[in-house]
Design a protein around this motif. Structure first.
Motif, PDB file in Angstrom:
ATOM      1  N   ASP A   7       0.951  -1.125   0.020  1.00 28.32           N
ATOM      2  CA  ASP A   7       0.132  -0.019   0.047  1.00 28.32           C
ATOM      3  C   ASP A   7       0.750   1.152  -0.064  1.00 28.32           C
ATOM      4  O   ASP A   7       0.436   2.345   0.186  1.00 28.32           O
ATOM      5  CB  ASP A   7      -1.042  -0.065   1.053  1.00 28.32           C
ATOM      6  N   GLY A   8       2.140   1.295  -0.118  1.00 28.76           N
ATOM      7  CA  GLY A   8       2.938   2.146  -0.309  1.00 28.76           C
ATOM      8  C   GLY A   8       3.511   3.029   1.066  1.00 28.76           C
ATOM      9  O   GLY A   8       3.964   4.041   1.202  1.00 28.76           O
ATOM     10  N   SER A   9       3.345   2.244   2.006  1.00 26.56           N
ATOM     11  CA  SER A   9       4.040   2.572   3.330  1.00 26.56           C
ATOM     12  C   SER A   9       5.603   2.170   3.264  1.00 26.56           C
ATOM     13  O   SER A   9       5.881   1.077   3.067  1.00 26.56           O
ATOM     14  CB  SER A   9       3.546   1.789   4.495  1.00 26.56           C
ATOM     15  N   PHE A  10       6.298   3.265   3.587  1.00 23.61           N
ATOM     16  CA  PHE A  10       7.870   3.056   3.465  1.00 23.61           C
ATOM     17  C   PHE A  10       8.633   3.225   5.106  1.00 23.61           C
ATOM     18  O   PHE A  10       8.284   4.108   5.788  1.00 23.61           O
ATOM     19  CB  PHE A  10       8.503   4.254   2.568  1.00 23.61           C
ATOM     20  N   TYR A  11       9.136   2.136   5.370  1.00 25.77           N
ATOM     21  CA  TYR A  11       9.955   2.115   6.741  1.00 25.77           C
ATOM     22  C   TYR A  11      11.406   2.060   6.379  1.00 25.77           C
ATOM     23  O   TYR A  11      11.609   1.537   5.229  1.00 25.77           O
ATOM     24  CB  TYR A  11       9.568   0.995   7.421  1.00 25.77           C
ATOM     25  N   TRP A  38       7.708   7.327   5.143  1.00 21.09           N
ATOM     26  CA  TRP A  38       6.461   8.172   4.661  1.00 21.09           C
ATOM     27  C   TRP A  38       5.253   7.193   4.033  1.00 21.09           C
ATOM     28  O   TRP A  38       5.719   5.993   4.139  1.00 21.09           O
ATOM     29  CB  TRP A  38       6.845   9.197   3.553  1.00 21.09           C
ATOM     30  N   GLY A  39       4.225   7.591   3.556  1.00 21.05           N
ATOM     31  CA  GLY A  39       3.305   6.769   2.912  1.00 21.05           C
ATOM     32  C   GLY A  39       2.043   6.633   3.608  1.00 21.05           C
ATOM     33  O   GLY A  39       1.586   7.728   4.213  1.00 21.05           O
ATOM     34  N   ARG A  40       1.134   5.387   3.406  1.00 16.84           N
ATOM     35  CA  ARG A  40      -0.213   5.417   3.416  1.00 16.84           C
ATOM     36  C   ARG A  40      -0.582   5.305   4.977  1.00 16.84           C
ATOM     37  O   ARG A  40      -0.992   6.160   5.653  1.00 16.84           O
ATOM     38  CB  ARG A  40      -0.801   4.274   2.663  1.00 16.84           C
ATOM     39  N   ASP A  41      -0.232   4.305   5.632  1.00 15.90           N
ATOM     40  CA  ASP A  41      -0.852   4.026   6.869  1.00 15.90           C
ATOM     41  C   ASP A  41      -0.208   3.764   8.034  1.00 15.90           C
ATOM     42  O   ASP A  41      -0.646   3.506   9.185  1.00 15.90           O
ATOM     43  CB  ASP A  41      -2.136   2.899   6.858  1.00 15.90           C
ATOM     44  N   HIS A  42       1.103   4.073   8.110  1.00 18.80           N
ATOM     45  CA  HIS A  42       1.999   4.142   9.298  1.00 18.80           C
ATOM     46  C   HIS A  42       2.335   2.570   9.450  1.00 18.80           C
ATOM     47  O   HIS A  42       2.871   2.602  10.906  1.00 18.80           O
ATOM     48  CB  HIS A  42       1.661   5.200  10.436  1.00 18.80           C
TER      49      HIS A  42
END
Length: 232
Positions: A7-11, A38-42
């Motif tokens: 979903d595009g969450s970056f860690y 950065w990104g969607r839902d943390h």
């Protein structure tokens, strides 16, 4: 290192090694050390990972080459929690120019952990041992060390899962004559900072051997026989 899920969450995490090294350096990045970028839902969904990135970001600029080998994903922690020499170790340093390179060597079939350090204009450098350990049955840590170069302060720190740090200054400096045996009983540790001020020995996240500036300069620290002090 950065990880992106579907979903595009970056860690990600900054690696504790710079793009210029003296030799091969082993790097281990526990997924639990990653922070939201950065990104969607943390929330990073490790069951649905889309991409992994190894990035180089400009500090001094210029050009060069990076070589990598044996890249793998898996359990980076040895099953035997007492085998500290087998654990991956990382380097952390302040942002003022301190540099360190950690490596492993052999001496008469005994493994040696080495830290080549250079304070530059910085104030501290430390070796980090990530773990997920229950140390409630241990009394402390012990090891042998030797040091070359200028004399600076050494300390031991331990961090639990909620970010509580305890530690103690070691009774030996970074410059030694031969090998010195060091014992750090857990009962000698005091609260440093963070968390809830109560160290949870059943849920330890990291331990650190830190070098703090007194005279500065550069040198080499060598460690062998790192092990827990077991309760009798």
């Amino acid at each position: 290192l950065k990880v992106e899920d579907q979903d595009g969450s970056f860690y990600g995490a900054v690696l504790e090694v710079a793009s210029r090294t003296k030799d091969w350096v082993h790097v281990a990045v526990p997924f639990k050390s990653l922070k939201f970028l950065w990104g969607r839902d943390h929330k990073l969904d490790l069951k649905n990972t889309k991409r992994v990135y190894i990035a180089i970001e400009k500090t001094l600029g210029g050009r060069g080459r990076l070589f990598m080998k044996s890249i793998s994903a898996g359990n980076v922690f040895p099953k035997e929690e007492n085998d500290l020499m087998a654990r991956p170790s990382l380097i952390e340093a302040d942002a003022k120019g301190s540099q360190g390179i950690v490596s492993k060597d052999g001496l008469n079939s005994e493994e040696i952990l080495k830290l080549d350090w250079d304070f530059g204009e910085g104030e501290w450098i430390q070796i980090v041992f990530p773990m997920d350990a229950d140390l409630s049955t241990k009394d402390g840590i012990e090891f042998s060390m030797s040091g070359e170069g200028s004399s600076n302060l050494l300390s031991f720190k331990i961090e639990d899962q909620d970010g509580t740090y305890y530690g103690a200054e070691l009774d030996v400096m970074s410059q030694t004559e031969g090998w010195s045996h060091v014992r750090v009983p857990f009962k000698s540790l005091r609260f440093f900072w963070g968390g809830d001020q109560n160290l949870d020995f059943k849920n330890i996240k990291r331990i650190y051997i830190a070098l703090e500036k007194i005279k500065g300069g550069k040198g080499v620290l060598s460690f062998k026989g790192l092990k827990w002090m077991r309760r009798s």
